[in-house]
Structures are given as C-alpha cells and as structure tokens.
Design a protein around this motif. Structure first.
Motif, PDB file in Angstrom:
ATOM      1  N   UNK A  38      49.536  44.093  29.219  1.00  0.00           N
ATOM      2  CA  UNK A  38      49.030  42.900  29.877  1.00  0.00           C
ATOM      3  C   UNK A  38      48.314  43.148  31.191  1.00  0.00           C
ATOM      4  N   UNK A  39      48.520  44.281  31.832  1.00  0.00           N
ATOM      5  CA  UNK A  39      47.870  44.574  33.102  1.00  0.00           C
ATOM      6  C   UNK A  39      46.770  45.602  32.849  1.00  0.00           C
ATOM      7  N   UNK A  40      45.502  45.218  33.069  1.00  0.00           N
ATOM      8  CA  UNK A  40      44.425  46.175  32.799  1.00  0.00           C
ATOM      9  C   UNK A  40      44.372  47.290  33.834  1.00  0.00           C
ATOM     10  N   UNK A  41      44.356  48.501  33.365  1.00  0.00           N
ATOM     11  CA  UNK A  41      44.190  49.681  34.220  1.00  0.00           C
ATOM     12  C   UNK A  41      42.822  50.255  33.892  1.00  0.00           C
TER      13      UNK A  41
ATOM     14  N   UNK B 295      48.156  55.611  30.519  1.00  0.00           N
ATOM     15  CA  UNK B 295      48.659  54.400  31.160  1.00  0.00           C
ATOM     16  C   UNK B 295      47.811  53.181  30.822  1.00  0.00           C
ATOM     17  N   UNK B 296      46.507  53.350  30.796  1.00  0.00           N
ATOM     18  CA  UNK B 296      45.614  52.220  30.489  1.00  0.00           C
ATOM     19  C   UNK B 296      45.852  51.695  29.081  1.00  0.00           C
ATOM     20  N   UNK B 297      46.130  52.575  28.151  1.00  0.00           N
ATOM     21  CA  UNK B 297      46.335  52.144  26.766  1.00  0.00           C
ATOM     22  C   UNK B 297      47.763  51.663  26.519  1.00  0.00           C
TER      23      UNK B 297
ATOM     24  N   UNK C 291      40.673  60.674  24.815  1.00  0.00           N
ATOM     25  CA  UNK C 291      41.032  60.311  23.443  1.00  0.00           C
ATOM     26  C   UNK C 291      42.491  60.567  23.128  1.00  0.00           C
ATOM     27  N   UNK C 292      42.998  61.703  23.584  1.00  0.00           N
ATOM     28  CA  UNK C 292      44.413  62.023  23.349  1.00  0.00           C
ATOM     29  C   UNK C 292      45.304  61.022  24.083  1.00  0.00           C
ATOM     30  N   UNK C 293      44.997  60.774  25.363  1.00  0.00           N
ATOM     31  CA  UNK C 293      45.815  59.856  26.153  1.00  0.00           C
ATOM     32  C   UNK C 293      45.799  58.434  25.615  1.00  0.00           C
TER      33      UNK C 293
END
Length: 168
Positions: free
Chosen positions: A39-42, A33-35, A65-67
């Motif tokens: 525009x919205x930092x997770x 989700x973060x990657x 790394x995979x995610x």
C-alpha cells in the motif's frame, strides 16, 4: 521530473557517491522493498534510472528484476490465501478473467511495464492457483526487462544531458 532530479543528483556528486557505495545490493534491496509493500509506494524507478547511469545498466536491470520478482511473492500469496475477499470487485474480476485465458502473457506484459495494476495481476495469479514456479519465472523475466530498459534510459539520458552541458 525523474531526469531533472537524476541530473541534479548526478551532477552534484554528493548523493551519487553514497548511492554507488550500495551498488547492486542497493538496487536489489530498493526493488525488493518497492515490490513487497502493498500500500505504500516506494519509488524504485528513480533509483534504477540513476544507478543505470552510474553502474552497468544490464546488471542494474538484472538486480532490479531479481528484487522485484521476489517482492511480488506477497501479492501472489495474498491472492492464494484470500481470493474470496476480492471476487466482487469489477477490475479484479476482469484481470482474473484475463489471467485464466492468457496468464503467461498477462503476467509478462504487466510486469514488464511500470504500472499500478500489477498487484491485482499478482493477486489474481494466486487466486486462480497459477503455478508458483511459472509465476516466478515469468515475473522475473518481465521485471528484468523493465529494470534493464529503465537503467539503459538512465545511462543514455544522463550521459546525453551531461555531454550537452559539458560541450555547451
């Protein structure tokens, strides 16, 4: 700040029990989700840091790394499909030039350190039609290095602080 918050969370045990229930899948999902989100930092770094202290830090780094590498497909495809929209931006033009000269090195370096500019690198890779399979391999390697280092820092730092407070 990350160390202090992680110590509080780890020391109270209330949240760490919930986080460890999600385990490696939780690290994967947060990293994905973060990657993925442009525009919205997770904040995936605190999660990887904390989970490195709770679980095996090498597996936490691998799952991160995979995610993250799968999540970075969005930046690549954005560059692949809309490259003309960013051509006039100075920072983008500079990174695009770097990608043309030393694409693999730029991808690895930018993906292996926490920074806000990796999205521009990913977009640049797509815009210059960098081979997708090569992009995925290099980004996976860089993101796995980054995730493993952060997880190991969590492992060593939190254990060091806990030993200092327990033996104090």
């Amino acid at each position: 700040i990350v160390v202090v918050l992680s110590l509080v969370i780890y020391g109270t045990g209330g949240i760490s029990d919930d986080i460890s229930a999600y385990g490696y899948l939780g690290v994967f999902l947060v990293s994905l989700l973060a990657a993925t989100v442009l525009f919205v930092p997770i904040p995936s770094i605190p999660v990887v840091f904390l989970m490195g202290a709770i679980l095996n830090p090498f597996l936490v780094g691998l799952m991160s790394g995979v995610g993250e590498s799968l999540g970075e497909i969005t930046g690549y495809t954005a560059g692949f499909s809309g490259r003309e929209a960013l051509d006039n931006r100075q920072r983008y033009a500079r990174i695009k030039g770097w990608m043309r000269r030393r694409g693999t090195l730029v991808l690895f370096l930018f993906s292996s350190i926490p920074n806000l500019f990796f999205k521009l690198v990913a977009v640049s890779a797509g815009a210059i039609r960098y081979p997708f399979w090569k992009y995925m391999i290099v980004v996976f390697a860089g993101k796995t290095v980054k995730g493993t280092v952060i997880a190991l820092l969590g492992y060593w730092t939190l254990r060091l602080f806990l030993n200092m407070f327990i033996n104090f």
